[in-house]
Motif scaffolding. Structure first.
Motif, short mmCIF file in Angstrom:
data_model
loop_
_atom_site.label_atom_id
_atom_site.label_comp_id
_atom_site.label_asym_id
_atom_site.label_seq_id
_atom_site.Cartn_x
_atom_site.Cartn_y
_atom_site.Cartn_z
N ASP A 83 0.82 -1.21 0.00
CA ASP A 83 0.00 0.00 0.00
C ASP A 83 0.86 1.26 0.00
OD1 ASP A 83 0.98 -0.51 2.49
OD2 ASP A 83 -0.79 0.22 3.56
N VAL A 84 1.77 1.34 -0.97
CA VAL A 84 2.65 2.50 -1.10
C VAL A 84 2.63 2.96 -2.56
CG1 VAL A 84 4.17 1.99 0.84
CG2 VAL A 84 4.60 0.90 -1.36
N PRO A 85 2.92 4.24 -2.82
CA PRO A 85 2.90 4.73 -4.20
C PRO A 85 3.93 4.01 -5.07
CG PRO A 85 2.91 6.55 -2.63
CD PRO A 85 3.19 5.32 -1.84
N GLU A 86 3.60 3.90 -6.34
CA GLU A 86 4.47 3.20 -7.28
C GLU A 86 5.58 4.11 -7.80
OE1 GLU A 86 3.98 0.23 -11.13
OE2 GLU A 86 2.40 1.66 -10.63
N ALA A 87 6.74 3.53 -7.99
CA ALA A 87 7.89 4.26 -8.55
C ALA A 87 8.12 3.81 -9.99
CB ALA A 87 9.13 4.02 -7.71
N VAL A 88 8.72 4.71 -10.78
CA VAL A 88 9.01 4.42 -12.19
C VAL A 88 10.44 4.84 -12.50
CG1 VAL A 88 6.62 4.59 -12.97
CG2 VAL A 88 8.05 6.64 -12.92
N TRP A 89 11.06 4.11 -13.44
CA TRP A 89 12.39 4.46 -13.91
C TRP A 89 12.27 5.42 -15.08
CZ3 TRP A 89 16.62 3.22 -11.27
CH2 TRP A 89 16.57 2.14 -10.38
N LEU A 90 13.18 6.38 -15.14
CA LEU A 90 13.22 7.39 -16.21
C LEU A 90 14.59 7.36 -16.86
CD1 LEU A 90 11.61 10.30 -14.16
CD2 LEU A 90 10.43 8.71 -15.69
N ARG A 91 14.63 7.14 -18.16
CA ARG A 91 15.90 7.05 -18.88
C ARG A 91 16.09 8.28 -19.75
NH1 ARG A 91 18.34 5.40 -23.73
NH2 ARG A 91 20.16 4.03 -23.47
N GLU A 92 17.16 9.03 -19.49
CA GLU A 92 17.50 10.18 -20.32
C GLU A 92 18.59 9.84 -21.34
OE1 GLU A 92 18.40 13.58 -17.96
OE2 GLU A 92 16.87 13.09 -16.47
N GLY A 93 19.32 8.76 -21.12
CA GLY A 93 20.40 8.33 -21.99
C GLY A 93 21.28 7.37 -21.24
N GLY A 95 23.70 5.77 -18.92
CA GLY A 95 24.33 6.27 -17.72
C GLY A 95 23.61 7.43 -17.07
N ARG A 96 22.45 7.85 -17.62
CA ARG A 96 21.67 8.96 -17.07
C ARG A 96 20.25 8.46 -16.82
NH1 ARG A 96 22.13 12.59 -21.82
NH2 ARG A 96 20.67 13.95 -20.71
N VAL A 97 20.08 7.92 -15.63
CA VAL A 97 18.82 7.27 -15.27
C VAL A 97 18.36 7.82 -13.91
CG1 VAL A 97 17.67 5.06 -14.84
CG2 VAL A 97 19.54 5.20 -16.51
N SER A 98 17.05 8.01 -13.77
CA SER A 98 16.48 8.47 -12.52
C SER A 98 15.32 7.56 -12.13
CB SER A 98 15.96 9.91 -12.65
OG SER A 98 16.99 10.81 -12.98
N ILE A 99 14.90 7.68 -10.87
CA ILE A 99 13.69 7.02 -10.42
C ILE A 99 12.82 8.07 -9.74
CG2 ILE A 99 14.60 6.29 -8.15
CD1 ILE A 99 12.96 3.62 -8.74
N ALA A 100 11.50 7.98 -9.94
CA ALA A 100 10.56 8.93 -9.37
C ALA A 100 9.32 8.19 -8.91
CB ALA A 100 10.20 10.01 -10.39
N GLU A 135 20.49 -3.30 -18.07
CA GLU A 135 21.28 -3.13 -19.29
C GLU A 135 20.53 -2.28 -20.31
OE1 GLU A 135 24.32 -4.13 -19.98
OE2 GLU A 135 24.79 -5.62 -18.43
N MET A 136 19.23 -2.54 -20.47
CA MET A 136 18.44 -1.77 -21.44
C MET A 136 18.28 -0.32 -21.01
SD MET A 136 15.54 -4.60 -22.42
CE MET A 136 14.77 -3.57 -23.66
N LEU A 137 18.22 -0.07 -19.71
CA LEU A 137 18.14 1.30 -19.22
C LEU A 137 19.46 2.06 -19.35
CD1 LEU A 137 16.06 0.85 -15.93
CD2 LEU A 137 15.35 2.15 -17.96
#
Length: 380
Positions: A83-93, A95-100, A135-137
């Protein structure tokens, strides 16, 4: 330990994400491992964030203080809450990856991630699947890559690879779903040829879940069906009578040299017919001793270490591994298996053997993160 050469801008510390939990039977074990690492990692050197994967496969950000507090309560292992909010991965390129975190139609609490320490055990964790996602991210991570993770997880494939590399392996046979459904008598005959007792295991399981020690044919069918409840593919191994369970840890060298090998340890059960099952590993008051170092002649310990390094290289492993062997009653060392993401709490065997070799738990964690931060992306 060598100072890390990071891939991030020098104005901030590298961000390391501890990923734990997962959609596997070893969810609770992974949570314990994450707590151990979270309490030992050098927060002066790294910014650390927690990323839990629920039993239903949802990703979520968990405050690192909560990760540090995960523990066993009585006989109940910890878990990532649903029962917690879901997180998503964000790929900018690469070696440049974030999670939100999702908040309605917005993304909040975004963090860059420079490396992942994937403390996931079992399927969808140490079997190459999440490694493929990283690897894909274009995201660096600790430990073995896709192929080595998959080989290390599938005991049938692992035995084949290790045997074909010329390493000693004990007698075994596979029981595949169609074989058991259509030719059960042939499967029983192959198993009988191994000689009882035997160990019946899920091919792609870990933490000793689903494993049975079978002393005769009357127990066999139930043991196979029990293993199949974890994995339809089953491996059956000869149970060496009077054998000793010997282990060592292997680490990738920071400078690209030969793999490093730890002190050798022994798992010693206090009763003759017991084995190192899930309860003995993770629940208290079980009759098992973990001897570091093992009481072995120097030449035997050296042989175990050599076999450990050769096994690590045979499966093209990276980062870390624990190699489990048997020392048979007649003095022969054979490989049982390689574990590419061993238990990693401070009290697990892998950190213990390295502590005896002079590498403290926080330094061991730093070594692995350094390897991840300096590892090239893509094929290597």
């Amino acid at each position: 330990m060598t100072e890390p050469t990071t891939v991030t801008e020098p104005t901030r510390k590298p961000v390391v994400a501890l990923v734990f939990g997962g959609d596997s039977s070893e969810h609770g074990v992974s949570c314990l491992t994450a707590a151990g690492v979270a309490n030992a990692i050098d927060s002066e050197r790294y910014d650390v964030i927690g990323i839990g994967v629920t039993r239903t496969g949802r990703w979520t950000q968990i405050p690192i203080d909560r990760v540090r507090g995960l523990r066993t309560v009585g006989q109940e292992l910890p878990a990532v809450p649903e029962d917690v909010p879901e997180a998503v991965w964000l790929r900018e390129g690469p070696g440049r990856v974030s999670i939100a975190t999702r908040d309605g139609d917005r993304l909040i609490d975004e963090h860059p991630v420079d490396a992942v320490f994937a403390l996931l055990h079992g399927t969808f964790g140490e079997d190459g699947t999440v490694q493929g996602m990283f690897e894909m991210l274009g995201l660096r991570y600790v430990g073995a890559g896709v192929t080595a993770s998959a080989v290390g997880m599938d005991k049938i494939v692992m035995k084949q690879v290790i045997q074909d590399s010329g390493l000693p392996v004990g007698p075994w046979t596979a029981v595949l779903p169609r074989q058991w459904a259509e030719q059960p008598d042939a499967c029983r005959a192959r198993i009988a040829d191994l000689g009882y007792p035997v160990y019946v295991k899920p091919a792609r399981g870990g933490s000793s879940l689903g494993i049975s020690r079978v002393t005769g044919p009357d127990e066999l069918d139930a043991a196979i069906e029990h293993a199949q409840s974890y994995d339809p593919r089953v491996i059956v191994e000869q149970g060496f009578v009077g054998a000793r369970e010997i282990e060592c840890g292997v680490l990738q060298d920071l400078n690209g040299g030969a793999p490093l090998v730890s002190s050798v340890a022994e798992i010693r059960m206090h009763t003759e017919d017991a084995f190192y099952d899930f309860e003995a590993k993770y629940l208290p008051e079980k009759q098992v001793s973990l001897d570091v170092p093992a009481d072995l002649p120097a030449e035997v310990a050296a042989q175990v270490q050599e076999i450990g390094v050769r096994t690590f290289e045979a499966v093209s492993c990276e980062g870390l591994a624990r190699v489990d062997c048997f020392l048979t009653a007649d003095g022969v060392v054979v490989v049982n298996e390689i574990n590419t993401m061993p238990g990693f709490t401070e009290f697990s065997m892998f950190p213990r053997v390295w502590a005896h070799a002079g590498v403290a738990y926080p330094d061991l964690i730093d070594h692995l993160i350094t390897l991840a931060l300096t590892r090239p992306l893509g094929l290597r």
